[in-house]
Write a protein that holds these residues in place. Structure first.
Motif, mmCIF file in Angstrom:
data_model
loop_
_atom_site.group_PDB
_atom_site.id
_atom_site.type_symbol
_atom_site.label_atom_id
_atom_site.label_comp_id
_atom_site.label_asym_id
_atom_site.label_seq_id
_atom_site.Cartn_x
_atom_site.Cartn_y
_atom_site.Cartn_z
ATOM 1 N N SER A 46 44.738 23.801 79.554
ATOM 2 C CA SER A 46 44.390 23.891 78.136
ATOM 3 C C SER A 46 42.884 23.751 77.908
ATOM 4 C CB SER A 46 45.125 22.799 77.354
ATOM 5 O OG SER A 46 44.641 22.739 76.033
ATOM 6 N N ASP A 47 42.384 24.447 76.893
ATOM 7 C CA ASP A 47 40.994 24.236 76.471
ATOM 8 C C ASP A 47 40.937 23.547 75.112
ATOM 9 O OD1 ASP A 47 41.744 26.229 74.729
ATOM 10 O OD2 ASP A 47 40.053 27.552 75.158
ATOM 11 N N ASP A 48 42.014 22.846 74.791
ATOM 12 C CA ASP A 48 42.077 22.025 73.574
ATOM 13 C C ASP A 48 41.050 20.880 73.680
ATOM 14 O OD1 ASP A 48 43.985 20.916 71.225
ATOM 15 O OD2 ASP A 48 43.500 19.264 72.579
ATOM 16 N N ALA A 49 40.517 20.439 72.570
ATOM 17 C CA ALA A 49 39.474 19.408 72.570
ATOM 18 C C ALA A 49 39.935 18.131 73.256
ATOM 19 C CB ALA A 49 39.038 19.104 71.132
ATOM 20 N N LEU A 50 41.196 17.751 73.058
ATOM 21 C CA LEU A 50 41.686 16.532 73.697
ATOM 22 C C LEU A 50 41.746 16.709 75.213
ATOM 23 C CD1 LEU A 50 44.351 14.072 72.651
ATOM 24 C CD2 LEU A 50 44.643 15.165 74.870
ATOM 25 N N ALA A 51 42.224 17.883 75.656
ATOM 26 C CA ALA A 51 42.289 18.137 77.092
ATOM 27 C C ALA A 51 40.888 18.122 77.700
ATOM 28 C CB ALA A 51 42.975 19.473 77.352
ATOM 29 N N ILE A 52 39.940 18.716 76.983
ATOM 30 C CA ILE A 52 38.557 18.738 77.479
ATOM 31 C C ILE A 52 38.008 17.314 77.564
ATOM 32 C CG2 ILE A 52 36.202 19.438 76.903
ATOM 33 C CD1 ILE A 52 37.407 22.012 75.721
ATOM 34 N N ALA A 53 38.319 16.509 76.543
ATOM 35 C CA ALA A 53 37.865 15.118 76.551
ATOM 36 C C ALA A 53 38.449 14.348 77.727
ATOM 37 C CB ALA A 53 38.254 14.441 75.233
ATOM 38 N N CYS A 54 39.620 14.773 78.175
ATOM 39 C CA CYS A 54 40.277 14.108 79.317
ATOM 40 C C CYS A 54 39.822 14.701 80.657
ATOM 41 C CB CYS A 54 41.794 14.203 79.195
ATOM 42 S SG CYS A 54 42.488 13.269 77.816
ATOM 43 N N GLY A 55 38.945 15.706 80.625
ATOM 44 C CA GLY A 55 38.409 16.247 81.872
ATOM 45 C C GLY A 55 38.911 17.616 82.260
ATOM 46 N N ALA A 85 39.444 22.419 85.806
ATOM 47 C CA ALA A 85 39.510 23.877 85.923
ATOM 48 C C ALA A 85 38.468 24.387 86.921
ATOM 49 C CB ALA A 85 39.293 24.519 84.554
ATOM 50 N N GLU A 86 37.275 23.825 86.853
ATOM 51 C CA GLU A 86 36.212 24.235 87.778
ATOM 52 C C GLU A 86 36.571 23.871 89.219
ATOM 53 O OE1 GLU A 86 33.833 26.132 87.118
ATOM 54 O OE2 GLU A 86 32.872 26.057 89.085
ATOM 55 N N ALA A 87 37.207 22.719 89.403
ATOM 56 C CA ALA A 87 37.619 22.300 90.749
ATOM 57 C C ALA A 87 38.659 23.258 91.315
ATOM 58 C CB ALA A 87 38.181 20.882 90.688
ATOM 59 N N PHE A 88 39.578 23.711 90.496
ATOM 60 C CA PHE A 88 40.568 24.702 90.962
ATOM 61 C C PHE A 88 39.881 26.024 91.291
ATOM 62 C CE2 PHE A 88 43.928 22.044 88.992
ATOM 63 C CZ PHE A 88 44.864 22.089 90.013
ATOM 64 N N ILE A 126 42.280 31.592 86.670
ATOM 65 C CA ILE A 126 42.287 30.372 85.849
ATOM 66 C C ILE A 126 42.405 30.785 84.391
ATOM 67 C CG2 ILE A 126 41.118 28.227 85.281
ATOM 68 C CD1 ILE A 126 41.831 28.464 88.227
ATOM 69 N N ILE A 127 43.480 30.379 83.738
ATOM 70 C CA ILE A 127 43.747 30.775 82.348
ATOM 71 C C ILE A 127 43.613 29.555 81.446
ATOM 72 C CG2 ILE A 127 45.438 31.794 80.778
ATOM 73 C CD1 ILE A 127 46.757 33.053 83.282
ATOM 74 N N ARG A 128 42.793 29.658 80.440
ATOM 75 C CA ARG A 128 42.625 28.549 79.491
ATOM 76 C C ARG A 128 43.509 28.810 78.275
ATOM 77 N NH1 ARG A 128 38.432 25.314 80.992
ATOM 78 N NH2 ARG A 128 39.661 23.782 79.806
ATOM 79 N N THR A 129 44.509 27.995 78.133
ATOM 80 C CA THR A 129 45.519 28.175 77.087
ATOM 81 C C THR A 129 45.373 27.122 75.988
ATOM 82 O OG1 THR A 129 47.067 26.741 78.237
ATOM 83 C CG2 THR A 129 47.149 29.086 78.783
ATOM 84 N N SER A 130 46.271 27.196 75.031
ATOM 85 C CA SER A 130 46.382 26.126 74.035
ATOM 86 C C SER A 130 47.122 24.956 74.668
ATOM 87 C CB SER A 130 47.122 26.631 72.803
ATOM 88 O OG SER A 130 48.351 27.247 73.175
ATOM 89 N N SER A 131 47.222 23.858 73.921
ATOM 90 C CA SER A 131 47.844 22.647 74.452
ATOM 91 C C SER A 131 49.342 22.611 74.137
ATOM 92 C CB SER A 131 47.169 21.412 73.844
ATOM 93 O OG SER A 131 47.883 20.243 74.171
ATOM 94 N N TRP A 132 50.111 22.080 75.095
ATOM 95 C CA TRP A 132 51.540 21.874 74.850
ATOM 96 C C TRP A 132 51.775 20.706 73.895
ATOM 97 C CZ3 TRP A 132 55.345 25.062 76.618
ATOM 98 C CH2 TRP A 132 55.033 25.947 77.658
ATOM 99 N N LEU A 169 49.824 13.540 79.225
ATOM 100 C CA LEU A 169 49.794 14.250 80.507
ATOM 101 C C LEU A 169 48.525 15.080 80.693
ATOM 102 C CD1 LEU A 169 53.508 15.475 80.716
ATOM 103 C CD2 LEU A 169 52.431 13.680 82.077
ATOM 104 N N GLU A 170 47.615 15.055 79.731
ATOM 105 C CA GLU A 170 46.392 15.843 79.851
ATOM 106 C C GLU A 170 45.397 15.206 80.819
ATOM 107 O OE1 GLU A 170 46.043 18.736 78.930
ATOM 108 O OE2 GLU A 170 47.187 19.118 77.111
ATOM 109 N N PRO A 171 44.681 16.029 81.585
ATOM 110 C CA PRO A 171 44.777 17.483 81.694
ATOM 111 C C PRO A 171 46.088 17.894 82.381
ATOM 112 C CG PRO A 171 42.648 16.720 82.485
ATOM 113 C CD PRO A 171 43.516 15.521 82.335
ATOM 114 N N LEU A 172 46.835 18.732 81.682
ATOM 115 C CA LEU A 172 48.118 19.229 82.192
ATOM 116 C C LEU A 172 47.889 20.609 82.817
ATOM 117 C CD1 LEU A 172 51.221 19.096 82.414
ATOM 118 C CD2 LEU A 172 51.349 19.936 80.059
ATOM 119 N N VAL A 173 48.285 20.748 84.063
ATOM 120 C CA VAL A 173 48.066 21.996 84.795
ATOM 121 C C VAL A 173 49.406 22.685 85.013
ATOM 122 C CG1 VAL A 173 47.277 22.994 86.981
ATOM 123 C CG2 VAL A 173 46.023 21.077 85.945
ATOM 124 N N GLU A 174 49.433 23.989 84.763
ATOM 125 C CA GLU A 174 50.662 24.767 84.965
ATOM 126 C C GLU A 174 50.421 25.825 86.040
ATOM 127 O OE1 GLU A 174 52.125 26.728 81.517
ATOM 128 O OE2 GLU A 174 53.814 27.663 82.565
#
Length: 512
Positions: free
Chosen positions: A8-17, A22-25, A34-40, A45-50
């Motif tokens: 996710s590229d949601d602000a909360l997910a970004i705040a959690c790293g 994403a860069e590490a992957f 690497i696809i930046r989606t909305s948040s579930w 669970l953020e950063p949540l990776v699918e």
């Protein structure tokens, strides 16, 4: 086959790293997409990776290699089968976690613009009838039927009419507006365009608080991308300073006009004389974002959810001291206890729940004894509370409810626009009384001597007896009564809710 990794590229997910993860992957698996989606909306669970539908969270940079190698213990299984999601009725947030926020192709693939296309064929009267039949009420807090407001604007003569979206999300523990604007901005734009068709408006404004820079950027880009789709309807994003009272519709309109954000006396209603004196629909983000579903799937499909006069679904935000915080969209009627215990998992601290505040900083505090309360407008009103914007903040048994009651007065004093006396001065007097009570070294004493009260020059103090805790609390009650019934808007009018519910349910915290 290229491996797809969604984060996710949601602000909360970004705040959690999320950006660093994403860069590490990207570095570890350079051939992956690497696809930046909305948040579930499963924030714990953020950063949540699918990866291929399987979820891992919360993932840090250190976990990336283990996730790729299949040795990570952070797997939550297939994301869409997670109990937090399967228990929901996602209508407004149907695309959450599944689409890229600014991708028109993604939006189109998941029913995007279906409602708008239907609306263009139906015409004004039928659109409004559908909104009325759906039972949609304002999700910003007032709960006023959206269809009646739209009908009023449509029937009011005017060469120019406006659609104003109230995105000044200021309630504590709320984030649904931000998530929708960041994760599914076309949904809001579609809802506003449908409202424009319904009432005859070709101009819209989205009033967003400056604390939401990610949402502002997404909205501006999304508006540019779909301008030709919703034309001639045109939308501007206006950034507010983040003043709570500007969430009140008339203060918002003053601010939009470039004036100080002060409350207007009503009547006239904004639906008749609103922005720049023109007929104006003022709706919250969630209200407008619910509209595309209603037009696409029918009024009954929406009204079949809910209970009583509270129809449809509500994106409820679970926050505070809670184990599983996040966004949970469900039909009205779920109990408060189910939300905080079964869905939220109780407190994050593991201690017993002491209080739950619903409806933002001006909502009442509810004790566990009220956990059978159905989450709908009428039930909460009957219980002396409100559901507001759907925010729920949980407190464990370490909470000091007199401090919380004091905070309500402090918040009102800080955020008051100053237009009316009960709000402007009442909150200051309330704050002073709580501070005086807090300074007393022995709150539990039935009678305590207040040297100030004994001074002969005190014009409004009882001179023949000392102040007592009970007299101070009675003073608070009288003050709250004046604020509730004498204030011009909900800021002063609702401040008594948290104060009086705290006094009523936890008298021991007030020395009673």
């Amino acid at each position: 086959m290229t491996r797809k990794i969604s984060i996710s590229d949601d602000a909360l997910a970004i705040a959690c790293g999320a950006n660093k993860v994403a860069e590490a992957f990207r570095k570890l698996v350079p051939d992956a997409e690497i696809i930046r989606t909305s948040s579930w909306g499963m924030h714990w669970l953020e950063p949540l990776v699918e990866i291929d539908g399987q979820g891992f969270g919360p993932v840090s940079i250190r976990d990336v290699e283990a996730v790729i190698s299949g040795t990570s213990d952070l797997s939550i299984g297939h994301i869409e089968e997670h109990p937090f999601l399967t228990k929901q009725n996602r209508l407004t947030f149907a695309r959450a976690g599944k689409t890229q926020p600014l991708s028109l192709d993604d939006y189109e693939a998941m029913d995007g613009w279906m409602g708008y296309r239907a609306a263009r064929k139906l015409g004004s009267d039928i659109i409004i009838e559908m909104i009325l039949e759906s039972g949609l009420r304002g999700r910003g807090g007032a709960g006023f039927p959206a269809g009646i407001k739209w009908r009023t604007v449509a029937d009011t003569p005017g060469a120019q009419k406006y659609i104003v979206c109230n995105a000044d999300e200021g309630d504590s523990g709320t984030f649904a507006d931000r998530m929708l604007m960041e994760g599914d901005p076309y949904c809001l734009i579609e809802g506003m365009a449908i409202a424009g068709l319904a009432v005859g408006a070709d101009k819209g404004f989205i009033y967003v608080r400056s604390e939401y820079p990610h949402a502002i950027a997404k909205l501006r880009t999304a508006i540019a991308h779909c301008a030709n789709i919703v034309a001639p309807f045109d939308i501007e994003v206006r950034v507010g300073a983040g003043v709570y009272v500007c969430g009140e519709e008339t203060s918002l309109l003053e601010s939009l006009e470039g004036k100080r954000g002060e409350v207007r006396a009503k009547p006239p209603l904004p639906a008749i004389k609103g922005l720049f004196g023109r007929p104006t629909v003022v709706n919250n983000v969630l209200t407008l974002a619910a509209v595309p579903y209603i037009l696409a799937h029918g009024a009954r499909a929406y009204a079949d959810y809910g209970m009583g006069r509270s129809r449809g679904t509500m994106p409820i935000q679970l926050a505070g001291n809670i184990k599983h915080g996040g966004l949970f969209e469900t039909a009205f009627g779920i109990s408060l206890g189910e939300l905080v215990n079964d869905i939220g998992g109780g407190t994050a601290s593991g201690k017993p729940i002491k209080a739950v505040q619903a409806g933002g900083p001006l909502g009442a505090y509810h004790p566990p004894a009220q956990f059978d309360l159905p989450f709908d407008y009428e039930s909460f009103t009957k219980a002396g509370g409100l559901i507001g914007h759907g925010g729920i903040v949980v407190f464990d048994d370490s909470a000091d409810m007199m401090a919380q009651a004091r905070f309500a007065m402090e918040f009102c004093a800080a955020e008051s626009c100053g237009k009316c006396t009960p709000c402007r001065l009442g909150s200051i007097r309330g704050l002073e009384i709580f501070d005086r009570m807090a300074k007393d070294a022995d709150l539990k004493a039935k009678h305590r001597t207040d040297p100030v009260a004994a001074l002969p020059q005190m014009h409004n103090a009882p001179k023949d007896r000392a102040r007592t805790i009970s007299s101070d609390l009675q003073l608070i009650r009288d003050l709250c009564d004046t604020m509730e019934y004498g204030s011009l808007c909900a800021l002063g009018g609702f401040t008594p809710y948290p104060v009086m519910s705290a006094i009523k349910n936890w008298p021991e915290d007030f020395g009673g």
